[in-house]
Design an enzyme around this catalytic site. Structure first.
Site, PDB file in Angstrom:
ATOM      1  N   LEU A   1     -19.293 -32.029  27.533  1.00  0.00           N
ATOM      2  CA  LEU A   1     -20.362 -31.137  27.090  1.00  0.00           C
ATOM      3  C   LEU A   1     -21.615 -31.919  26.753  1.00  0.00           C
ATOM      4  O   LEU A   1     -22.734 -31.451  26.970  1.00  0.00           O
ATOM      5  CB  LEU A   1     -19.891 -30.335  25.868  1.00  0.00           C
ATOM      6  CG  LEU A   1     -18.620 -29.507  26.042  1.00  0.00           C
ATOM      7  CD1 LEU A   1     -18.330 -28.724  24.761  1.00  0.00           C
ATOM      8  CD2 LEU A   1     -18.719 -28.566  27.232  1.00  0.00           C
TER       9      LEU A   1
ATOM     10  N   LYS B   1     -13.471 -29.089  12.608  1.00  0.00           N
ATOM     11  CA  LYS B   1     -14.565 -28.285  13.146  1.00  0.00           C
ATOM     12  C   LYS B   1     -15.042 -27.237  12.136  1.00  0.00           C
ATOM     13  O   LYS B   1     -16.220 -26.856  12.151  1.00  0.00           O
ATOM     14  CB  LYS B   1     -14.144 -27.623  14.457  1.00  0.00           C
ATOM     15  CG  LYS B   1     -14.042 -28.613  15.622  1.00  0.00           C
ATOM     16  CD  LYS B   1     -15.347 -29.362  15.834  1.00  0.00           C
ATOM     17  CE  LYS B   1     -15.304 -30.250  17.069  1.00  0.00           C
ATOM     18  NZ  LYS B   1     -16.573 -31.006  17.251  1.00  0.00           N
TER      19      LYS B   1
ATOM     20  N   SER C   1     -16.854 -25.809  17.191  1.00  0.00           N
ATOM     21  CA  SER C   1     -15.871 -25.194  18.082  1.00  0.00           C
ATOM     22  C   SER C   1     -15.465 -23.858  17.487  1.00  0.00           C
ATOM     23  O   SER C   1     -15.521 -23.665  16.268  1.00  0.00           O
ATOM     24  CB  SER C   1     -14.635 -26.091  18.215  1.00  0.00           C
ATOM     25  OG  SER C   1     -13.589 -25.412  18.889  1.00  0.00           O
TER      26      SER C   1
ATOM     27  N   THR D   1     -14.159 -28.548  31.328  1.00  0.00           N
ATOM     28  CA  THR D   1     -14.747 -29.850  31.589  1.00  0.00           C
ATOM     29  C   THR D   1     -13.789 -30.666  32.462  1.00  0.00           C
ATOM     30  O   THR D   1     -12.664 -30.231  32.745  1.00  0.00           O
ATOM     31  CB  THR D   1     -14.994 -30.610  30.277  1.00  0.00           C
ATOM     32  OG1 THR D   1     -13.728 -30.848  29.641  1.00  0.00           O
ATOM     33  CG2 THR D   1     -15.874 -29.796  29.342  1.00  0.00           C
TER      34      THR D   1
ATOM     35  N   TYR E   1      -7.741 -30.832  13.841  1.00  0.00           N
ATOM     36  CA  TYR E   1      -8.967 -30.596  14.611  1.00  0.00           C
ATOM     37  C   TYR E   1      -9.646 -29.307  14.157  1.00  0.00           C
ATOM     38  O   TYR E   1     -10.867 -29.265  13.972  1.00  0.00           O
ATOM     39  CB  TYR E   1      -8.644 -30.516  16.096  1.00  0.00           C
ATOM     40  CG  TYR E   1      -9.839 -30.157  16.967  1.00  0.00           C
ATOM     41  CD1 TYR E   1     -10.785 -31.125  17.296  1.00  0.00           C
ATOM     42  CD2 TYR E   1     -10.012 -28.868  17.452  1.00  0.00           C
ATOM     43  CE1 TYR E   1     -11.878 -30.804  18.093  1.00  0.00           C
ATOM     44  CE2 TYR E   1     -11.108 -28.540  18.245  1.00  0.00           C
ATOM     45  CZ  TYR E   1     -12.031 -29.511  18.563  1.00  0.00           C
ATOM     46  OH  TYR E   1     -13.115 -29.178  19.343  1.00  0.00           O
TER      47      TYR E   1
ATOM     48  N   ASN F   1     -18.885 -45.686  25.352  1.00  0.00           N
ATOM     49  CA  ASN F   1     -18.868 -46.394  26.630  1.00  0.00           C
ATOM     50  C   ASN F   1     -20.304 -46.598  27.093  1.00  0.00           C
ATOM     51  O   ASN F   1     -20.904 -45.742  27.733  1.00  0.00           O
ATOM     52  CB  ASN F   1     -18.066 -45.600  27.660  1.00  0.00           C
ATOM     53  CG  ASN F   1     -17.810 -46.374  28.937  1.00  0.00           C
ATOM     54  OD1 ASN F   1     -18.623 -47.200  29.350  1.00  0.00           O
ATOM     55  ND2 ASN F   1     -16.682 -46.102  29.575  1.00  0.00           N
TER      56      ASN F   1
END
Length: 368
Positions: free
Chosen positions: A122, A276, A257, A307, A272, A143
């Site tokens: 996203l 959120k 989310s 995704t 999780y 990264n």
């Protein structure tokens, strides 16, 4: 006439209040027994077959009890290591140089946007939305190599889609471990050195894992909270401090989310969901705290989005896709590009009077 009647009523009420209770009345109140003559359930109804579907029935009497609204601890999905994450391509199609009329307030020209987790998923699509809408963008990711690659791709795509554009976007790549204060501060310093300022922040860095809560390794839960919650807080406060020092207005968008408002099924993911929920309420709290500085803070709460990583998860767990779409009123999962308009709106002046909001983009999942 009215006065005489009023006096008569007051006199009657006073006399009633002073009258001592009779022995009969007192005795009746003191000795009145509790009666269960009126039963909550007629005896003959106890034998009705439908009683097994109510709380009077035995637990587990039917195999389909709550089968579409419970978690299944057999489902376990670990977030892959960096080398296991799939590469994602930006959305194809015409960019910002177009001839369709729209409100000028949606433009992000002359602004600098920062997107954490912007090299994949996203975050990558949101980076592209800001570029298409006229902003210069700093992609922040764990990264750095992938962030560099995607930064070049976004600029090349903009050039291809806008051959007559006078100004090319500046897109830079930056490393950050968003859960580390030192790493976040270093990244913000690098962005300011490259761009000179920050106007918008989109906190898309985050991940989910599916574990039964009792079996979830504590160190993995700490990592999840560190990225999703700490990372959001650290970048938001860092950017807000910069905006206040500049005495400049700004807009910050948290990526939450729908899991912050509901409990997903059948996959278990309690930590999780809680993370959120924290992100969503943090947006509301900071919106109030920073309103005096003209810094708006809002939250986007996506539903199930297809995704590259989600495809990989569903390839390994094909039954999940069927269960997910059965619970979505629109009957479809979303695409990352379905969020492009929302993030542009919340970053732009078009949402100038919007702060502390939670924009759910979930195909109606949370309203059923």
């Amino acid at each position: 006439m009215f006065k005489h009647n009023l006096l008569r009523q007051v006199s009657r009420a006073s006399a009633t209040g002073l009258r001592p209770p009779t022995v009969t009345a007192a005795t009746r109140c003191a000795t009145r027994p509790f009666s269960n003559a009126i039963s909550l359930r007629d005896k003959k109804d106890e034998e009705h077959p439908l009683d097994q579907f109510s709380t009077s029935g035995e637990q587990g009497a039917h195999k389909n009890e709550g089968q579409y609204s419970r978690t299944d601890k057999r489902i376990r999905v670990e977030y892959p290591e960096e080398e296991g994450l799939p590469r994602q391509k930006p959305v194809q199609g015409r960019g910002g140089y177009h001839f369709k009329r729209t409100l000028a307030s949606f433009s992000l020209e002359d602004r600098v946007g920062v997107v954490t987790g912007g090299a994949r998923g996203l975050g990558l699509v949101m980076s592209q939305a800001l570029v298409i809408s006229g902003a210069d963008v700093a992609i922040v990711d764990m990264n750095k190599e992938e962030a560099d690659h995607q930064a070049k791709i976004l600029v090349e795509g903009f050039k291809k889609d806008n051959p007559g554009a006078e100004k090319m976007p500046k897109v830079t790549a930056h490393y950050a471990d968003v859960s580390s204060p030192d790493s976040v501060n270093s990244a913000i310093a690098g962005i300011l050195e490259a761009h000179g300022k920050i106007d918008n922040l989109v906190t898309s860095a985050g991940f989910t894992e599916n574990y039964d809560a009792i079996e979830y390794p504590y160190e993995r839960m700490q990592k999840l909270w560190g990225v999703n919650v700490d990372g959001t807080y650290l970048f938001a406060t860092g950017v807000a401090k910069h905006l206040m020092e500049r005495k400049a207005k700004g807009s910050i968008v948290f990526i939450g989310s729908m899991s912050g408002a509901i409990v997903n099924v059948p996959q278990p993911q309690a930590p999780y969901n809680a993370a959120k929920a924290a992100v969503r309420h943090l947006a509301s709290s900071l919106a109030v705290e920073w309103a005096h500085a003209d810094i708006r803070v809002n939250c986007i709460s996506p539903g199930y989005m297809l995704t590259a990583l989600t495809r990989k998860i569903l390839d390994d767990n094909p039954e999940l896709a069927q269960k997910w779409i059965s619970l979505i009123p629109q009957g479809k999962m979303g695409r990352p590009e379905d969020l492009m308009g929302a993030v542009t709106f919340l970053c732009s002046d078009a949402s100038g009077y919007v702060t502390g909001s939670d924009l759910r983009i979930d195909g109606g999942y949370t309203v059923t």
